[in-house]
Design an enzyme around this catalytic site. Structure first.
Site, PDB file in Angstrom:
ATOM      1  N   ASP A 342       0.844  -1.190   0.000  1.00 48.21           N
ATOM      2  CA  ASP A 342       0.000   0.000   0.000  1.00 48.21           C
ATOM      3  C   ASP A 342       0.880   1.241   0.000  1.00 48.21           C
ATOM      4  O   ASP A 342       2.101   1.157  -0.118  1.00 48.21           O
ATOM      5  CB  ASP A 342      -0.926  -0.022   1.218  1.00 48.21           C
ATOM      6  N   HIS A 669       1.158  -9.194  -3.192  1.00 45.56           N
ATOM      7  CA  HIS A 669       0.150  -8.140  -3.069  1.00 45.56           C
ATOM      8  C   HIS A 669       0.827  -6.768  -3.109  1.00 45.56           C
ATOM      9  O   HIS A 669       1.600  -6.416  -2.229  1.00 45.56           O
ATOM     10  CB  HIS A 669      -0.611  -8.326  -1.756  1.00 45.56           C
ATOM     11  N   ASP A 717       0.095 -17.924  -4.107  1.00 44.53           N
ATOM     12  CA  ASP A 717       0.793 -16.861  -4.829  1.00 44.53           C
ATOM     13  C   ASP A 717      -0.185 -16.121  -5.721  1.00 44.53           C
ATOM     14  O   ASP A 717      -0.255 -16.340  -6.927  1.00 44.53           O
ATOM     15  CB  ASP A 717       1.940 -17.446  -5.658  1.00 44.53           C
ATOM     16  N   GLU A 726       1.777 -10.752   0.774  1.00 47.70           N
ATOM     17  CA  GLU A 726       2.202  -9.371   0.621  1.00 47.70           C
ATOM     18  C   GLU A 726       3.731  -9.305   0.622  1.00 47.70           C
ATOM     19  O   GLU A 726       4.420 -10.241   1.002  1.00 47.70           O
ATOM     20  CB  GLU A 726       1.643  -8.505   1.751  1.00 47.70           C
TER      21      GLU A 726
END
Length: 746
Positions: A342, A669, A717, A726
């Site tokens: 993020d 991620h 995955d 992540e």
């Protein structure tokens, strides 16, 4: 990571006006269709459109998509008022085509209102002939505000999207997920050191020993022996044998191991791969940088515009307010590393990550096998390369400068404390380049944990940067002292565990370990008695801090203990400190010996924790430090062997490091390493560590695939699995530390 509630979001701007809302069907029965008018026979009702020109053509809904949009959600087609029932399995299917070929559609099932969670998504690449696509998932929630949407923006050129036979069928049987684990002989798919341990795991029903052969790249047998039956392995639920071929020491490439009629994936015997991994693990951080354009000449394929510098649509990080009502000032907190997948930046995770990079370099200065030049100036292809400062210190400096900016200014309430984090007011979607993030950025309240992270890392920085930049070293030490004093005055300001909107909470209500760590670093840098006394009088100093889960951002005592053991000082009783590290290493050695897959990780109840791959590595760091302290070969060999699990010798037969091993994690991620969702974006760079098995499987995608998983099998995955897959700055720091250690042993 286990500090957040992460969602894959669409944006409110995606929503257009629904034409007609028909009554919602009852979702309680088996095989119930939730999409209305998915065949587009005579009308487009109740589908909505956003920034496309759409109409019916030959029983399909076709949309002319404009070019020049930046994001996938800038143009879309969808339907709201979808009902989903928690625990019910749905089949999401549709037929779609695209002209010209090569355009991808982001097909999602999610929430039509804030926070716009996504429960299923896929990004098929379309062609003019069209294809039928089908996906199965289990809803993690009850909702009458669901949405089916097809996001088609983000293309430089206009194109035509056609859609038909859209279905969301509830009550279908759950899809049985069976991972492709390849050959039953599991090896380190990258490399074994010539003089190091060489072990493999064989999955077999055989109860007695079996013959094995080691073959070179030409297929000739160069060594042979017998396997050792180990019975049922609790970490995987498999019956296994182990194979030891450490007596073979010749270098080469393309070796394979053959046993029980199976041939392993190929591997090398040599140290070259670890020299490269040492570099790649640190190079990862440059493409995580905030506040600077990433140069494509330095990272081919990863060039991008600077994120969060105040260029629209960014609000920027140069003048960030607190959340409403929490402070009346703004801070320039530009720079630093994006924490994970993020756009948030967190002091506690940034602190432990910076510490481990700095400690990787510091170990190279003080350990018998250290080679500081291997991460020296010019090794990492950074913008700062050539400045006569070791490149690893240049990279860590990017984060350290940010951490210093997070300190509350003089004259303000809580001056000297550090703000816990800065991130978006709301969660953003996948994929999303940092430069395209439209959300308001906000500072979150100062905490004792963040303040002590700042004190510890700034104090450590002061001693390591002194030979290269005396002014920065003095600034860092001043900030560390100020943070320490502030933490003593405010010892119990904790992060709110509910503060998880737009970024992870990173809550920690026990900072005894952070006080110990900060005091240790301040003592090692200053030699002052008051810090030595704080270390010696801390209950943490004599506690057994080396638990099965290892250390991380919320368990930082080991950071202080390891540095006290390794960095020369006159601390009274330092020999006891070193012996405590050796005792901790002995526990991890015992765990490694008990595990047929050979990792120093045996969590209670076989419950793999969030980020287990970096916990394996950090436990190996303790073992490696025991080697640095004692010189005993058993610790060196165990630390080296620990890398085998990460690089393919595991139940899934996958390397958790992108670009390393024949089968490796490639879909971590991330909002910008998002090739799986957008072919125009890259996969994670080589040397990126995936989080690894997580028994909690907190994300909806993992829940739909991994229910009932055993230990090592709790991983997938896929970019949607933020709880198992992540990437994160502290995880790659552990990889950096161990890759460097293993390379040094080569």
């Amino acid at each position: 990571m286990k500090r957040r509630r992460t969602a894959l979001l669409s944006l409110a701007t995606l929503l257009g006006a629904a034409l007609t809302a028909l009554p919602v069907q009852n979702a309680g029965a088996d095989e119930v269709e939730q999409v209305r008018n998915g065949g587009f026979d005579t009308t487009a009702d109740p589908w909505w459109t956003s920034n496309v020109t759409a109409g019916l053509t030959g029983g399909q809904l076709c949309a002319d998509v404009p070019g020049g949009t930046a994001n996938r959600w800038d143009s879309a087609v969808g339907q709201n008022d979808i009902t989903l029932v928690k625990g019910t399995t749905y089949r999401f299917s549709f037929r779609a085509s695209g002209v010209p070929e090569g355009h991808a559609v982001r097909a999602i099932v999610g929430l039509s209102v804030s926070p716009y969670d996504t429960w299923q998504e896929a990004s098929p690449v379309l062609d003019p002939a069209g294809g039928t696509y089908s996906y199965t998932f289990t809803s993690p929630v009850d909702s009458t505000q669901g949405q089916v949407a097809f996001q088609v923006g983000g293309s430089a050129d206009p194109w035509r999207f056609c859609l038909d036979d859209v279905s969301l069928l509830g009550g279908v049987p759950p899809e049985v997920y069976e991972p492709d684990t390849g050959p039953r002989v599991r090896v380190n798919q990258v490399a074994y050191l010539p003089a190091g341990p060489k072990n493999a795991t064989l999955v077999t029903d055989a109860a007695t020993k079996l013959p094995w052969q080691l073959k070179n790249s030409a297929g000739a047998t160069v060594a042979h022996g017998w396997s050792v039956p180990r019975g049922l392995d609790a970490s995987s639920g498999q019956n296994v044998h182990t194979i030891d071929f450490g007596a073979y020491r010749k270098r080469g490439t393309g070796f394979t191991l053959v046993a029980d009629g199976e041939t392993s994936r190929p591997f090398d015997i040599g140290a070259a791969a670890y020299e490269q991994l040492r570099l790649d693990a640190v190079k990862y951080y440059y493409t995580q940088r905030s506040g600077i354009a990433i140069r494509d000449d330095l990272r081919p394929g990863y060039g991008r515009a600077a994120g969060h510098v105040g260029v629209a649509p960014n609000h920027g990080d140069t003048s960030v307010p607190c959340r409403p009502g929490e402070c009346d000032y703004r801070l320039d907190v530009e720079g630093g590393w994006y924490d994970a997948g993020d756009h948030g930046k967190y002091v506690v995770n940034g602190g432990i990550a910076a510490w481990e990079l700095l400690s990787t370099y510091e170990r190279s200065l003080v350990a018998r096998t250290g080679h500081p030049a291997r991460l020296g100036d010019g090794t990492l292809a950074l913008p700062e390369s050539g400045n006569r400062v070791p490149d690893i210190l240049d990279e860590a400096r990017w984060e350290l400068d940010f951490l210093l900016k997070m300190q509350v200014p003089d004259g303000q309430p809580l001056a000297g404390m550090a703000h816990h984090k800065i991130h978006d007011a709301q969660w953003t979607g996948l994929p999303l380049l940092p430069s395209d993030d439209p959300q308001q950025r906000e500072l979150h309240p100062p905490t004792t944990a963040a303040t002590l992270n700042l004190a510890a890392t700034a104090a450590q920085a002061a001693r390591l940067y002194r030979p290269y930049d005396k002014a920065f070293a003095a600034k860092a030490l001043s900030a560390a002292r100020k943070a320490w004093t502030a933490a003593l005055a405010h010892p119990d300001l904790y992060a709110d565990p509910a503060d998880g909107t737009g970024g992870g909470a990173y809550n920690d209500d026990d900072v005894t370990d952070e006080f110990y760590w900060a005091a240790a670093e301040l003592y090692l840098t200053t030699g002052e008695k008051r810090f030595a006394d704080r270390v010696l009088n801390s209950p943490t100093h004599t506690a057994d801090i080396f638990g099965s889960y290892g250390f991380d951002w919320s368990r930082t005592a080991a950071a202080g203990r390891l540095d006290l053991a390794l960095v020369p000082s006159k601390l009274p009783g330092r020999d006891k400190v070193r012996r405590s590290v050796v005792r901790g290493a002995d526990k991890y050695l015992a765990a490694l010996a008990s595990q047929p897959y050979g990792m120093p990780y045996a969590p209670d109840g076989n419950r793999y924790d969030w980020g287990s791959s970096h916990q394996v590595l950090n436990n190996a760091v303790v073992i490696a430090t025991a080697y640095d302290v004692t010189g005993a070969a058993k610790y060196r060999d165990a630390a080296v062997q620990s890398m085998d699990y990460i690089l393919g010798r595991n139940a899934l037969n996958i390397s958790y490091v992108t670009g390393y091993g024949e089968v490796n994690a490639q879909h971590q991620h991330s909002r910008w390493y998002a090739h799986q969702l957008d072919p125009k974006l890259p996969s994670p760079p080589a040397g990126t560590l995936a989080g690894g098995a997580n028994s909690g499987i907190q994300d909806p995608y993992a829940q739909s695939k991994l229910q009932g998983c055993v230990g090592q099998f709790c991983y997938i995955d896929d970019i949607q699995s933020w709880s198992t897959n992540e990437n994160a700055i502290n995880w790659n720091a552990a990889l950096t530390r161990m890759a460097s250690f293993v390379a040094d042993q080569g």
